[in-house]
Design a protein around this motif. Structure first.
Motif, mmCIF file in Angstrom:
data_model
loop_
_atom_site.group_PDB
_atom_site.id
_atom_site.type_symbol
_atom_site.label_atom_id
_atom_site.label_comp_id
_atom_site.label_asym_id
_atom_site.label_seq_id
_atom_site.Cartn_x
_atom_site.Cartn_y
_atom_site.Cartn_z
ATOM 1 N N UNK A 73 0.827 -1.209 0.000
ATOM 2 C CA UNK A 73 0.000 0.000 0.000
ATOM 3 C C UNK A 73 0.863 1.260 0.000
ATOM 4 N N UNK A 74 2.005 1.184 0.642
ATOM 5 C CA UNK A 74 2.939 2.311 0.616
ATOM 6 C C UNK A 74 3.443 2.559 -0.802
ATOM 7 N N UNK A 75 3.645 1.461 -1.548
ATOM 8 C CA UNK A 75 4.224 1.573 -2.888
ATOM 9 C C UNK A 75 3.205 1.948 -3.956
ATOM 10 N N UNK A 76 1.928 1.643 -3.740
ATOM 11 C CA UNK A 76 0.945 1.823 -4.812
ATOM 12 C C UNK A 76 0.320 3.214 -4.856
ATOM 13 N N UNK A 77 0.572 4.038 -3.865
ATOM 14 C CA UNK A 77 0.007 5.378 -3.871
ATOM 15 C C UNK A 77 -1.238 5.473 -3.012
ATOM 16 N N UNK A 78 -1.524 6.683 -2.540
ATOM 17 C CA UNK A 78 -2.574 6.887 -1.541
ATOM 18 C C UNK A 78 -3.962 6.488 -2.024
ATOM 19 N N UNK A 79 -4.335 6.869 -3.238
ATOM 20 C CA UNK A 79 -5.697 6.597 -3.710
ATOM 21 C C UNK A 79 -5.943 5.100 -3.874
ATOM 22 N N UNK A 80 -4.971 4.387 -4.435
ATOM 23 C CA UNK A 80 -5.117 2.936 -4.591
ATOM 24 C C UNK A 80 -5.047 2.245 -3.228
ATOM 25 N N UNK A 81 -4.167 2.742 -2.367
ATOM 26 C CA UNK A 81 -3.992 2.130 -1.054
ATOM 27 C C UNK A 81 -5.272 2.206 -0.224
ATOM 28 N N UNK A 82 -6.008 3.285 -0.370
ATOM 29 C CA UNK A 82 -7.252 3.437 0.389
ATOM 30 C C UNK A 82 -8.237 2.336 0.022
ATOM 31 N N UNK A 83 -8.321 2.016 -1.258
ATOM 32 C CA UNK A 83 -9.221 0.953 -1.709
ATOM 33 C C UNK A 83 -8.671 -0.414 -1.307
ATOM 34 N N UNK A 84 -7.374 -0.609 -1.480
ATOM 35 C CA UNK A 84 -6.751 -1.891 -1.137
ATOM 36 C C UNK A 84 -6.895 -2.199 0.350
ATOM 37 N N UNK A 85 -6.818 -1.174 1.178
ATOM 38 C CA UNK A 85 -6.894 -1.369 2.623
ATOM 39 C C UNK A 85 -8.262 -1.888 3.053
ATOM 40 N N UNK A 86 -9.289 -1.617 2.251
ATOM 41 C CA UNK A 86 -10.635 -2.064 2.592
ATOM 42 C C UNK A 86 -10.991 -3.444 2.075
ATOM 43 N N UNK A 87 -10.071 -4.087 1.374
ATOM 44 C CA UNK A 87 -10.358 -5.406 0.806
ATOM 45 C C UNK A 87 -10.241 -6.499 1.865
ATOM 46 N N UNK A 88 -11.258 -7.356 1.936
ATOM 47 C CA UNK A 88 -11.169 -8.535 2.781
ATOM 48 C C UNK A 88 -10.410 -9.633 2.062
ATOM 49 N N UNK A 89 -10.084 -10.693 2.776
ATOM 50 C CA UNK A 89 -9.375 -11.820 2.175
ATOM 51 C C UNK A 89 -10.217 -12.410 1.045
ATOM 52 N N UNK A 90 -9.596 -12.639 -0.103
ATOM 53 C CA UNK A 90 -10.206 -13.172 -1.322
ATOM 54 C C UNK A 90 -11.080 -12.151 -2.055
ATOM 55 N N UNK A 91 -11.029 -10.891 -1.651
ATOM 56 C CA UNK A 91 -11.760 -9.853 -2.368
ATOM 57 C C UNK A 91 -10.800 -9.084 -3.268
ATOM 58 N N UNK A 92 -11.364 -8.400 -4.260
ATOM 59 C CA UNK A 92 -10.536 -7.688 -5.227
ATOM 60 C C UNK A 92 -11.236 -6.412 -5.671
ATOM 61 N N UNK A 93 -10.479 -5.557 -6.346
ATOM 62 C CA UNK A 93 -11.041 -4.305 -6.849
ATOM 63 C C UNK A 93 -10.272 -3.866 -8.083
ATOM 64 N N UNK A 147 -0.679 -17.266 -3.199
ATOM 65 C CA UNK A 147 -0.405 -18.698 -3.377
ATOM 66 C C UNK A 147 0.735 -19.101 -2.453
ATOM 67 N N UNK A 148 0.697 -18.545 -1.221
ATOM 68 C CA UNK A 148 1.805 -18.768 -0.298
ATOM 69 C C UNK A 148 1.369 -19.134 1.114
ATOM 70 N N UNK A 149 0.079 -18.989 1.444
ATOM 71 C CA UNK A 149 -0.346 -19.200 2.817
ATOM 72 C C UNK A 149 -0.119 -17.985 3.693
ATOM 73 N N UNK A 150 0.343 -16.895 3.087
ATOM 74 C CA UNK A 150 0.566 -15.641 3.806
ATOM 75 C C UNK A 150 -0.431 -14.596 3.319
ATOM 76 N N UNK A 151 -0.574 -13.522 4.076
ATOM 77 C CA UNK A 151 -1.419 -12.416 3.649
ATOM 78 C C UNK A 151 -0.676 -11.600 2.596
ATOM 79 N N UNK A 152 -1.418 -10.787 1.860
ATOM 80 C CA UNK A 152 -0.780 -9.944 0.862
ATOM 81 C C UNK A 152 -1.701 -9.640 -0.296
ATOM 82 N N UNK A 153 -1.108 -9.192 -1.389
ATOM 83 C CA UNK A 153 -1.866 -8.836 -2.585
ATOM 84 C C UNK A 153 -1.252 -9.480 -3.821
ATOM 85 N N UNK A 154 -2.102 -9.724 -4.816
ATOM 86 C CA UNK A 154 -1.670 -9.993 -6.183
ATOM 87 C C UNK A 154 -2.174 -8.815 -7.008
#
Length: 237
Positions: free
Chosen positions: A33-53, A65-72
């Protein structure tokens, strides 16, 4: 896919010009979220696990595909280099498919072509939970074959193996279940988290909680568990 799509009102389009970066780990979401910019990070921060935008021409999914939290995160090719550098600047370490494969195996996630393929039923690949046979009106490719196998009785299953001692388990090594039969390792590695050899294997369905694996003409003892070893950096068995 094209062949089957002809029967439905659907059009398949091969989209090019995009790059997908997976950012995974305990600090992945904060760094991404730090790397993607504020506007994108705001949306990404609201995503639940297995959700997308979809955010303009970026596609952000809280998956992995790792068993860890994160984003694709899928971005236009023109943005990939800048985003990659921003991730590095945020403290993300680059890694390749070898690291990814070790993590997905620790998490007990199947690899197509190894743990499952078009010849293996989901009932034999620890994937029965993905198949709905309850609704008689719900037709899908492979339903008839799946129902026939279920009615006849599944003869093999996918399990996890933990080596009881030193060594590394590898794909295609023979699994011996005394008094019952034999199976084969489908994926194997040395777990950097658990510091022990682990594997997934297809074995006779009535296999218990112990077996042996043939390694360099020696039979090594293994414990048989459900095919999941580590999630979010912690042992789960």
């Amino acid at each position: 896919l094209t062949q089957h799509a002809e029967k439905f009102e659907v059009v398949l389009v091969h989209i090019t010009g995009n790059t997908t970066l997976a950012v995974q780990g305990p600090n992945a979401r904060v760094a991404a979220m730090q790397a993607m910019g504020e506007s994108r990070a705001k949306i990404a921060d609201g995503l639940g696990v297995f959700f997308c935008a979809k955010v303009a021409d970026w596609f952000i999914a809280r998956t992995g595909y790792t068993g860890e939290d994160g984003f694709e995160i899928t971005v236009p090719d023109a943005d990939a280099g800048t985003f990659w550098q921003a991730l590095i600047d945020a403290g993300v370490a680059p890694c390749g498919l070898g690291c990814r494969d070790t993590l997905r195996l620790e998490a007990g996630m199947n690899l197509y072509g190894a743990d499952m393929d078009e010849k293996i039923s989901p009932l034999e690949a620890n994937m029965a939970w993905t198949v709905d046979l309850k609704d008689p009106d719900r037709d899908f490719i492979g339903r008839v074959a799946t129902e026939k196998l279920k009615a006849a009785g599944v003869q093999q299953k996918l399990v996890g193996l933990v080596l009881n001692g030193k060594g590394v388990l590898r794909s295609h090594q023979k699994v011996i279940v005394p008094g019952i039969g034999e199976g084969e390792i489908t994926s194997g590695t040395f777990s950097p988290t658990l510091k022990v050899g682990i594997a997934m294997a297809r074995v006779p369905v009535n296999t218990g909680d112990t077996a042996k694996v043939e390694v360099r003409n020696k039979e090594l003892d293994v414990s048989v568990i459900k095919p999941s070893f580590v999630r979010n950096g912690k042992q789960v068995f």
